[in-house]
Design an enzyme around this catalytic site. Structure first.
Site, PDB file in Angstrom:
ATOM      1  CE  LYS A  13      -4.672   1.977   0.821  1.00  0.00           C
ATOM      2  NZ  LYS A  13      -5.256   1.184   1.915  1.00  0.00           N
TER       3      LYS A  13
ATOM      4  CG  ASP B 195      -2.272  -0.688   0.906  1.00  0.00           C
ATOM      5  OD1 ASP B 195      -2.563  -0.894  -0.304  1.00  0.00           O
ATOM      6  OD2 ASP B 195      -3.007  -1.014   1.853  1.00  0.00           O
TER       7      ASP B 195
ATOM      8  CG  HIS C 278      -3.519   2.088  -3.359  1.00  0.00           C
ATOM      9  ND1 HIS C 278      -4.829   1.759  -3.575  1.00  0.00           N
ATOM     10  CD2 HIS C 278      -2.938   0.978  -2.845  1.00  0.00           C
ATOM     11  CE1 HIS C 278      -5.038   0.504  -3.208  1.00  0.00           C
ATOM     12  NE2 HIS C 278      -3.891  -0.002  -2.759  1.00  0.00           N
TER      13      HIS C 278
HETATM   14 FE   LIG Z   1      -4.074  -1.956  -1.331  1.00  0.00          FE
END
Ligand SMILES: [Fe+2]
Length: 397
Positions: free
Chosen positions: A243, A240, A268
């Protein structure tokens, strides 16, 4: 005049100390060369032995091939002088046995003039040289010195070879250590990236480490190679990271995202991919980051990949990610059990998840996930794929 080995050794006892202190000092100064003289005629061997002893050599006499082999078993010699024709067999047989047992031991054949063809044949069979009887003392001495110099050159060459092998081994170990240190530095860098994301998206705190440990356990159970697991682990840890580029009002929004916000949120994967792909040691991980939201059935994003189009690391990660998401508290719901996660993952096998991964996942008992979870939650040490690979050992399936 050629060097007299024994005299140099005797006149300069300090040379022995020098030899011990320095590896490159010639071995000829260590001790008197030891020579075995083999002849079935007593006066011949005695005469040769006496001539060599006068030169300072350490001489042993043998009256037959049998005696010679016994002497060779008991003592170390630097040179053998042997008669060719003896009563208990010929010197050629002795030569051949010595060549097998001690191939680096120089052998000088001693023979009468009528045996010259035999003497030459013995050279073909590995004798270093031959002496024709009768011979001058000087000829004997110079032949012996040449043979010993040859022996010494052979030994030095072997020592060099051995030293070289040691040096190569030591250098290889240094290189391995340097690579390990470098890899550790990579992991420290990864943790800094993970920390940065945690600061921005506190909801995921601990999630990256847990999902990485789960991913490693699953990958191991699937028989993925350790090298590939490291790549997958880094992809899982950083899944992630994109993000970081998502605005806070969307990332931290408590309520449901609008369609437009959802579109931004979905970026993302691509953002993370572009952040990592140019970093050489993370280029493999970048592929997993890119595909971590793809669904096996093709309904995922960003590219709607299906089946084997999705990298195996991302397919494994997807199951690990769901496992952690279901079994962790969220602001809008409490954590559910590992059994509930199993049911949910099985329900989505073939649509969201790779059935092959799900099958392996279902064989792993809940205890492992509990153990990994508490271990990850309890540890405050820094992220390391090494540590995680060690921690995430699934039981034999
Ligand atoms: Fe994700």
């Amino acid at each position: 005049m050629a060097l007299n080995l024994a005299e140099l050794g005797m006149l300069n006892p300090a040379a022995d100390v020098a030899v011990e202190a320095g590896a490159h000092v010639s071995t000829r100064f260590r001790r008197s060369a030891r020579i075995l003289v083999v002849d079935d005629e007593l006066h011949v061997r005695t005469m040769i032995g006496a001539a060599l002893e006068r030169q300072g050599y350490d001489v042993q006499l043998a009256g037959s091939g049998h005696e010679a082999m016994e002497a060779l078993e008991r003592n170390v010699f630097d040179l053998v002088l042997t008669d060719i024709v003896m009563q208990d067999g010929n010197g050629i047989t002795l030569l051949e046995r010595m060549r097998i047992q001690q191939p680096n031991l120089p052998v000088v054949m001693v023979t009468a003039i009528h045996d010259i063809s035999v003497a030459i044949d013995s050279m073909r069979r590995g004798a270093y040289d031959y002496l024709l009887k009768p011979f001058e003392r000087e000829h004997l001495v110079s032949t012996v010195e040449r043979a010993l110099t040859h022996r010494q050159a052979l030994q030095e060459s072997q020592n060099y070879q051995q030293n070289l092998e040691q040096v190569v081994r030591a250098r290889t170990e240094m290189l391995r250590q340097a690579m390990e240190d470098l890899e550790h530095s990579y992991d420290v860098t990864l943790e800094a990236l993970g920390d940065a994301l945690d600061l921005k998206d506190s909801e995921t705190e601990g999630h990256s480490k847990r999902v990485t440990a789960y991913t490693i356990a699953l990958a191991r159970a699937m028989g993925i190679s350790p090298t590939e697991i490291k790549v997958i682990a880094r992809g899982a840890f950083l899944h992630d990271i994109g993000k970081m580029a998502i605005p806070d009002q969307i990332l931290r929004k408590a309520g449901k995202l609008t369609a437009e916000e959802q579109q931004v949120m979905r970026e993302h994967c691509t953002r993370g991919y572009h952040m990592l792909r140019k970093i050489p040691f993370l280029s493999g991980a970048a592929e997993i980051v890119f595909a971590h939201q793809e669904h096996y059935g093709g309904s995922g994003y960003p590219n709607g990949l299906r089946g084997a189009e999705i990298p195996i690391g991302a397919r494994i990660f997807a199951v690990a990610d769901a496992l952690d998401a279901i079994t962790s508290d969220r602001p809008y719901r409490a954590a559910r059990s590992f059994d509930a996660a199993r049911k949910e993952i099985l329900r989505c096998s073939g649509t969201q998840f790779d059935p092959g991964v799900v099958e392996v996942f279902l064989k792993i008992p809940n205890e492992l996930w509990h153990e990994l979870r508490s271990e990850i939650m309890g540890q405050d040490k820094r992220f390391s794929t090494f540590d995680l690979v060690h921690v995430a050992t699934p039981p034999t399936l």
